[in-house]
Scaffold this active site. Structure first.
Site, PDB file in Angstrom:
ATOM      1  N   ASN A  11      31.262  37.178  37.821  1.00  0.00           N
ATOM      2  CA  ASN A  11      32.661  38.332  37.819  1.00  0.00           C
ATOM      3  C   ASN A  11      33.048  38.605  36.783  1.00  0.00           C
ATOM      4  O   ASN A  11      33.972  37.238  36.209  1.00  0.00           O
ATOM      5  CB  ASN A  11      34.001  38.343  38.780  1.00  0.00           C
ATOM      6  CG  ASN A  11      34.552  39.218  38.451  1.00  0.00           C
ATOM      7  OD1 ASN A  11      34.640  40.434  38.069  1.00  0.00           O
ATOM      8  ND2 ASN A  11      35.747  39.167  39.254  1.00  0.00           N
ATOM      9  N   LYS A  13      35.101  40.256  35.316  1.00  0.00           N
ATOM     10  CA  LYS A  13      36.079  40.748  34.869  1.00  0.00           C
ATOM     11  C   LYS A  13      36.343  41.677  33.492  1.00  0.00           C
ATOM     12  O   LYS A  13      35.355  42.635  33.462  1.00  0.00           O
ATOM     13  CB  LYS A  13      37.566  39.762  34.860  1.00  0.00           C
ATOM     14  CG  LYS A  13      37.152  38.776  36.011  1.00  0.00           C
ATOM     15  CD  LYS A  13      38.601  37.961  35.866  1.00  0.00           C
ATOM     16  CE  LYS A  13      37.683  37.371  37.392  1.00  0.00           C
ATOM     17  NZ  LYS A  13      39.171  36.092  37.524  1.00  0.00           N
ATOM     18  N   HIS A  97      39.369  41.997  44.694  1.00  0.00           N
ATOM     19  CA  HIS A  97      40.132  40.903  44.416  1.00  0.00           C
ATOM     20  C   HIS A  97      40.792  40.551  44.261  1.00  0.00           C
ATOM     21  O   HIS A  97      42.216  41.714  44.819  1.00  0.00           O
ATOM     22  CB  HIS A  97      39.017  40.995  43.429  1.00  0.00           C
ATOM     23  CG  HIS A  97      38.907  39.376  42.198  1.00  0.00           C
ATOM     24  ND1 HIS A  97      40.309  39.493  41.532  1.00  0.00           N
ATOM     25  CD2 HIS A  97      37.736  39.291  42.072  1.00  0.00           C
ATOM     26  CE1 HIS A  97      39.855  38.024  41.287  1.00  0.00           C
ATOM     27  NE2 HIS A  97      38.822  37.560  41.187  1.00  0.00           N
ATOM     28  N   GLU A  99      42.914  39.790  42.293  1.00  0.00           N
ATOM     29  CA  GLU A  99      43.572  40.525  41.252  1.00  0.00           C
ATOM     30  C   GLU A  99      43.979  42.274  41.056  1.00  0.00           C
ATOM     31  O   GLU A  99      44.968  43.384  40.968  1.00  0.00           O
ATOM     32  CB  GLU A  99      42.593  40.794  40.051  1.00  0.00           C
ATOM     33  CG  GLU A  99      42.958  39.102  38.978  1.00  0.00           C
ATOM     34  CD  GLU A  99      41.739  38.819  38.356  1.00  0.00           C
ATOM     35  OE1 GLU A  99      40.708  39.691  38.017  1.00  0.00           O
ATOM     36  OE2 GLU A  99      41.788  37.683  37.875  1.00  0.00           O
ATOM     37  N   GLU A 169      38.823  33.277  47.503  1.00  0.00           N
ATOM     38  CA  GLU A 169      38.953  32.509  46.455  1.00  0.00           C
ATOM     39  C   GLU A 169      40.412  32.024  46.082  1.00  0.00           C
ATOM     40  O   GLU A 169      41.727  32.632  45.805  1.00  0.00           O
ATOM     41  CB  GLU A 169      38.675  33.861  45.303  1.00  0.00           C
ATOM     42  CG  GLU A 169      37.860  34.083  45.037  1.00  0.00           C
ATOM     43  CD  GLU A 169      38.041  34.891  43.597  1.00  0.00           C
ATOM     44  OE1 GLU A 169      36.492  34.374  42.807  1.00  0.00           O
ATOM     45  OE2 GLU A 169      37.826  35.891  43.382  1.00  0.00           O
ATOM     46  N   GLY A 175      41.170  31.346  37.126  1.00  0.00           N
ATOM     47  CA  GLY A 175      42.082  30.881  36.378  1.00  0.00           C
ATOM     48  C   GLY A 175      42.908  30.397  35.593  1.00  0.00           C
ATOM     49  O   GLY A 175      43.461  30.271  34.356  1.00  0.00           O
ATOM     50  N   SER A 214      38.189  28.851  39.286  1.00  0.00           N
ATOM     51  CA  SER A 214      38.008  27.413  37.877  1.00  0.00           C
ATOM     52  C   SER A 214      36.530  26.640  38.615  1.00  0.00           C
ATOM     53  O   SER A 214      36.828  25.480  37.599  1.00  0.00           O
ATOM     54  CB  SER A 214      39.114  26.769  37.938  1.00  0.00           C
ATOM     55  OG  SER A 214      40.230  27.596  37.616  1.00  0.00           O
TER      56      SER A 214
HETATM   57  P1  13P Z   1      37.938  32.415  37.074  1.00  0.00           P
HETATM   58  O1  13P Z   1      36.060  31.232  37.392  1.00  0.00           O
HETATM   59  O2  13P Z   1      38.335  32.668  35.648  1.00  0.00           O
HETATM   60  O3  13P Z   1      38.443  31.565  37.642  1.00  0.00           O
HETATM   61  O4  13P Z   1      38.136  33.202  38.230  1.00  0.00           O
HETATM   62  C1  13P Z   1      37.335  33.541  39.426  1.00  0.00           C
HETATM   63  C2  13P Z   1      37.491  34.459  39.933  1.00  0.00           C
HETATM   64  O5  13P Z   1      38.621  35.244  40.166  1.00  0.00           O
HETATM   65  C3  13P Z   1      36.115  34.478  40.475  1.00  0.00           C
HETATM   66  O6  13P Z   1      36.490  36.346  40.703  1.00  0.00           O
END
Ligand code: 13P
Length: 252
Positions: A11, A13, A97, A99, A169, A175, A214
């Site tokens: 992803n 982002k 997601h 976010e 997740e 992150g 992560s």
């Molecule tokens: P990170 O791997 O940067 O922690 O993000 C995970 C994520 O949100 C994947 O959709």
């Protein structure tokens, strides 16, 4: 893992110029062969999907969107629909997601609508679920994950999970560099699979449940070794070809 084909999805982002993305794709393509056991997917920002489609055509790497509209077309300024993603060769789309849920107000019902819109277009939704730190610390992890799942189950049925992927997740691991321990992740993955098994064991056994939060080259192997972890949804580490490929190899 075993009976389910592992899946590693990047992803990206909101990251990447065209030049950076082209270089990243060249790097990824070099490390993924048609005989790789794991399925590899990248989910770039919408504006890069045309480039990705061009670069990955004929390669074993698939691509998908990070979001989609619940509508097919029309007066929805700023939105991108399932049929548009399909037109650019997407086979997957991330739905719900954390976010999107926390920064853009997507609630469980809306996420379930997006899941349905993806499937109606023939896209495989990657349905993201997971608890916040506060929810985990107050012992609500299972209740939260169950609620997020049940809204989709009640609206679309267990049969819909034959053509879907779930990504667990934990929000506190996204992150932050704070990965769930393999045991913590496995516990929730098993809970998710058991909840689905109570509706249909066959569907539950064939469903892929990815871990996200992560995940990186150095911790992928022990997470992926857990019985109910079938792959990863990778954020930061999917932006570096070598790091992403290390995870893909761990999933092989
Ligand atoms: P990170 O791997 O940067 O922690 O993000 C995970 C994520 O949100 C994947 O959709």
């Amino acid at each position: 893992m075993g009976k389910r084909r592992p899946l590693v999805a990047g992803n990206w982002k909101m990251n990447g110029t065209r030049a950076e993305s082209a270089a990243l794709l060249d790097g990824i393509k070099k490390g993924v062969s048609a005989s790789s056991k794991a399925e590899v997917v990248v989910c770039p920002p919408f504006i890069l999907i045309a480039l990705v489609a061009e670069k990955l055509a004929g390669s074993p790497v698939a691509w998908g969107g990070q979001n989609l509209s619940v509508h097919k077309s029309g007066a929805y300024t700023g939105e991108i629909s399932g049929p548009m993603l399909k037109d650019y060769g997407c086979t997957y789309v991330i739905v719900g997601h954390s976010e999107r849920r926390t920064l853009y107000g997507e609630n469980d019902v809306f996420v379930a609508e997006k899941y349905g819109a993806a499937q109606a277009t023939g896209l495989m939704p990657i349905l993201c679920i997971g608890e916040s730190l506060h929810e985990r610390e107050s012992g609500q992890t299972e209740a939260v994950v169950a609620r997020q799942l049940d809204v989709v189950l009640d609206k679309h049925g267990i049969g819909s999970f034959k053509t879907a992927v779930i990504a667990y997740e934990p929000v506190w691991a996204i992150g932050t560099g704070k990965t769930a321990t393999p045991a913590q992740a496995q516990e929730v993955h098993r809970f998710i699979r058991q909840r689905l098994a109570s509706r249909d064991k066959t569907v539950s056994e064939s469903l892929r449940i990815l871990y996200g939060g992560s995940m990186k080259g150095s911790n992928a192997r022990e997470l992926l070794a857990q019985a109910d972890i079938d792959g990863g949804l990778i954020g930061g580490a999917s932006l570096q070809a070598d790091e992403f490929l290390t995870i893909c190899r761990a999933a092989d």
